[in-house]
Design a protein around this motif. Sequence first.
Motif, PDB file in Angstrom:
ATOM      1  N   LEU A 292      60.438  10.516   5.296  1.00  0.00           N
ATOM      2  CA  LEU A 292      59.366   9.850   5.032  1.00  0.00           C
ATOM      3  C   LEU A 292      58.491   9.064   6.076  1.00  0.00           C
ATOM      4  N   MET A 293      59.418   8.635   7.237  1.00  0.00           N
ATOM      5  CA  MET A 293      58.830   7.628   8.087  1.00  0.00           C
ATOM      6  C   MET A 293      59.097   8.160   9.560  1.00  0.00           C
ATOM      7  N   PRO A 294      58.788   9.350   9.976  1.00  0.00           N
ATOM      8  CA  PRO A 294      58.829   9.643  11.393  1.00  0.00           C
ATOM      9  C   PRO A 294      58.439   8.840  12.466  1.00  0.00           C
ATOM     10  N   LYS A 295      58.513   8.899  13.564  1.00  0.00           N
ATOM     11  CA  LYS A 295      58.196   8.028  14.501  1.00  0.00           C
ATOM     12  C   LYS A 295      56.564   7.623  14.678  1.00  0.00           C
ATOM     13  N   TYR A 296      55.702   8.818  14.478  1.00  0.00           N
ATOM     14  CA  TYR A 296      54.260   8.767  14.363  1.00  0.00           C
ATOM     15  C   TYR A 296      53.884   7.905  13.421  1.00  0.00           C
ATOM     16  N   ALA A 297      54.585   7.748  11.916  1.00  0.00           N
ATOM     17  CA  ALA A 297      53.886   7.183  11.198  1.00  0.00           C
ATOM     18  C   ALA A 297      53.910   5.530  11.036  1.00  0.00           C
ATOM     19  N   LYS A 298      53.177   5.043  11.103  1.00  0.00           N
ATOM     20  CA  LYS A 298      53.021   3.634  10.992  1.00  0.00           C
ATOM     21  C   LYS A 298      52.530   2.930   9.662  1.00  0.00           C
ATOM     22  N   GLY A 299      53.076   1.728   9.404  1.00  0.00           N
ATOM     23  CA  GLY A 299      52.363   1.081   8.379  1.00  0.00           C
ATOM     24  C   GLY A 299      52.848   1.400   6.770  1.00  0.00           C
ATOM     25  N   PRO A 300      52.194   0.643   5.746  1.00  0.00           N
ATOM     26  CA  PRO A 300      52.708   1.156   4.501  1.00  0.00           C
ATOM     27  C   PRO A 300      52.225   2.569   4.283  1.00  0.00           C
ATOM     28  N   THR A 301      53.144   3.030   3.350  1.00  0.00           N
ATOM     29  CA  THR A 301      52.886   4.528   3.089  1.00  0.00           C
ATOM     30  C   THR A 301      52.743   5.062   1.675  1.00  0.00           C
ATOM     31  N   SER A 302      52.145   6.051   1.313  1.00  0.00           N
ATOM     32  CA  SER A 302      51.916   6.738  -0.009  1.00  0.00           C
ATOM     33  C   SER A 302      52.821   8.107   0.016  1.00  0.00           C
ATOM     34  N   TRP A 303      53.143   8.227   1.328  1.00  0.00           N
ATOM     35  CA  TRP A 303      54.059   9.684   1.268  1.00  0.00           C
ATOM     36  C   TRP A 303      54.902   9.715   0.137  1.00  0.00           C
ATOM     37  N   ALA A 304      55.600  10.761  -0.431  1.00  0.00           N
ATOM     38  CA  ALA A 304      56.706  10.823  -1.079  1.00  0.00           C
ATOM     39  C   ALA A 304      56.890  12.209  -1.230  1.00  0.00           C
ATOM     40  N   HIS A 305      58.401  12.377  -1.330  1.00  0.00           N
ATOM     41  CA  HIS A 305      58.912  13.861  -1.434  1.00  0.00           C
ATOM     42  C   HIS A 305      58.845  14.417  -2.868  1.00  0.00           C
ATOM     43  N   ALA A 306      57.844  15.548  -2.887  1.00  0.00           N
ATOM     44  CA  ALA A 306      57.378  16.110  -3.957  1.00  0.00           C
ATOM     45  C   ALA A 306      56.619  17.363  -3.771  1.00  0.00           C
TER      46      ALA A 306
END
Length: 626
Positions: free
Chosen positions: A579-593
């Motif tokens: 959910l948080m690879p190195k290029y992802a920053k800040g709050p997230t709405s990503w999810a495994h779905a």
Amino acid sequence: MPARPKIALTNDEVLALYRELGTYEKAAAALGVVPTAVRKRVAKALRGHDTGMQVIGSEAGFTSENRKRPSAGPHYLPGSRPRSEAHWSDYSWDGWVRTEAADSSYEEDILDRKGEVVGVRTVTVLDPGVQYPAGWDGPKLADRRTFRVRQADGVKRTIVTGIQDRTPLHGPFMVNLEAFAAYMGASIAVVGDTYAKGWWTALFGNGRDKKQEPAIILDYPSYVGDRVQTQRLQASDVEVCAEVNIIPTAERPLSGLLTYGKGRCAVFSHPKQELESVPRAPHLDPVTVWTTGYATPPNYVQRKAGLKARFHHIIGAVLIEEDVDGTVFIYHLHADPETGAFQHFDVKVDRGQITTGHRVKAIPLGDGHIIHLDDEVDEATFRGLGSLVEVLDPEHVFVHDGLDFYSQNHHNRADPWHAAEVLRRGLTVAQEVRQVGQWLASIQRPGTTVHVVESNHDLALDRWLREGDWRKDPLNAPFYLEAALIKANAVARGESISIFETMVRNLSGDALADVHFLREDESFLVEGVQCGWHGHNGPNGSRGSTQGYLSLASKIAKGHDHTPAKRQGVASVGTMQTLMPKYAKGPTSWAHAHLVIYEGGRTSHVFIKNGKWRAEGRRAQERKAA
């Protein structure tokens, strides 16, 4: 003030006198009344019977016959039923029958202006009851029924659905919902909503005579009347916000409510089935908000807002599960609008009967980004005992963003520190492409077609061939030159090829012979759901988004956002990568779905949490441990 004299003659006698004397004034003088009184009595006489005779005096030249509106000619289409026609729900147009209604009546005093009793009248109390299709031969709620029940497994389950006030229950769906609840060991929460439809007018017409017997309509059918929820409930760790009472015609029912659960998952009653993932701190579990669908048929004002609401009206509910470890899962139950039948995973419910072992039509997977693939998600989806694909046995599986192109992505190509990281790990473009092919080969199974949807990260390979310089990248130069030559030869032959598909197949041999690659924006429908679009291209050259696709009159299952969402007919999957690879920053709405597509194009999201895709009971965990 002296009382006005009354006309002792009948209406017909006044009409005859008027015709004899020729004017209202002469007739009034003969009767000793004002001309207006004569005019009213003449009008009543003319309405009472159609004489077709000419009226003289001030009405000369007009008859009751020529006052009528002429009928339309044969070139007109026949008219529709009037909007004010009495009906219990919009399904009444299709012949649905209201039954199982506990109508009653009582007597009350009639009072005059002074508060004195001048009579008694009967007040009818109408129960909205239950509606079934005409000729329905399945079980009914009033029937004595037996339910199939499976052994308790320690999982807590709650089903939440909504109903509209003064509207009958959807009989077939409620029969199925009760059978499903008994089988799953779930409790049912029915949330009551209100809608200012002007029901009195719709049912009884305008200008009801005060002397007629009045009627009262119960807010909710008596079958569920004492079980309707209007205050907040808590189901496991999920807030069931029954107090919100969202108007059924709301365009965006979840607007302004993403934080209403105060950092917890929340469910709201509404006839649309929608889902939003709420941004959160990266270390926290995904937070989602849902709407339920209704257990009552559509029942709307026949105007723009009502007709739009009917188009998106879903007969359905939300299932909340909490397993023995406290992990919570939420799913949509989406029923057939007529039969009320629905499928949840491999379980089908139809006419109150439970059957198991059914396949699903398709599973569009969360975006892959295979180089960053989360091992637990991969295990729960494909590898483990009782994995998602093993149990649901889909006819089709759709893969989005199989390639990440981390080693040479244009976003990082000018970053020296990223280049140093890639060099340290010894990553090459060829390795990434080969890894995608190996993973695709590993997820194939008999009877299931794997489709690779060409996505924006896959297309980054083509962009690299256009913009990259092999002379400055000796590590990737051999692969670059090979791919560029294939592309150049195809252009020389006038052919359009996918360089991504070509290179994946070249590095995989015959292992992908049965894998189907879809070109960018190529259409592929499953049960009317568009599954061939990744979602990075929006209408008219705009950037793709869930919101942007709402303008299309089509059901769509897309990827790209990594944020599971469902708005009207557009569903977006999550991701399968960490959910948080190195290029992802800040709050997230990503999810495994992922998304599951059932018969009829009905859909539900499946979230992967703690390495599981559904709530597990004690026996399931014991089998895994063994």
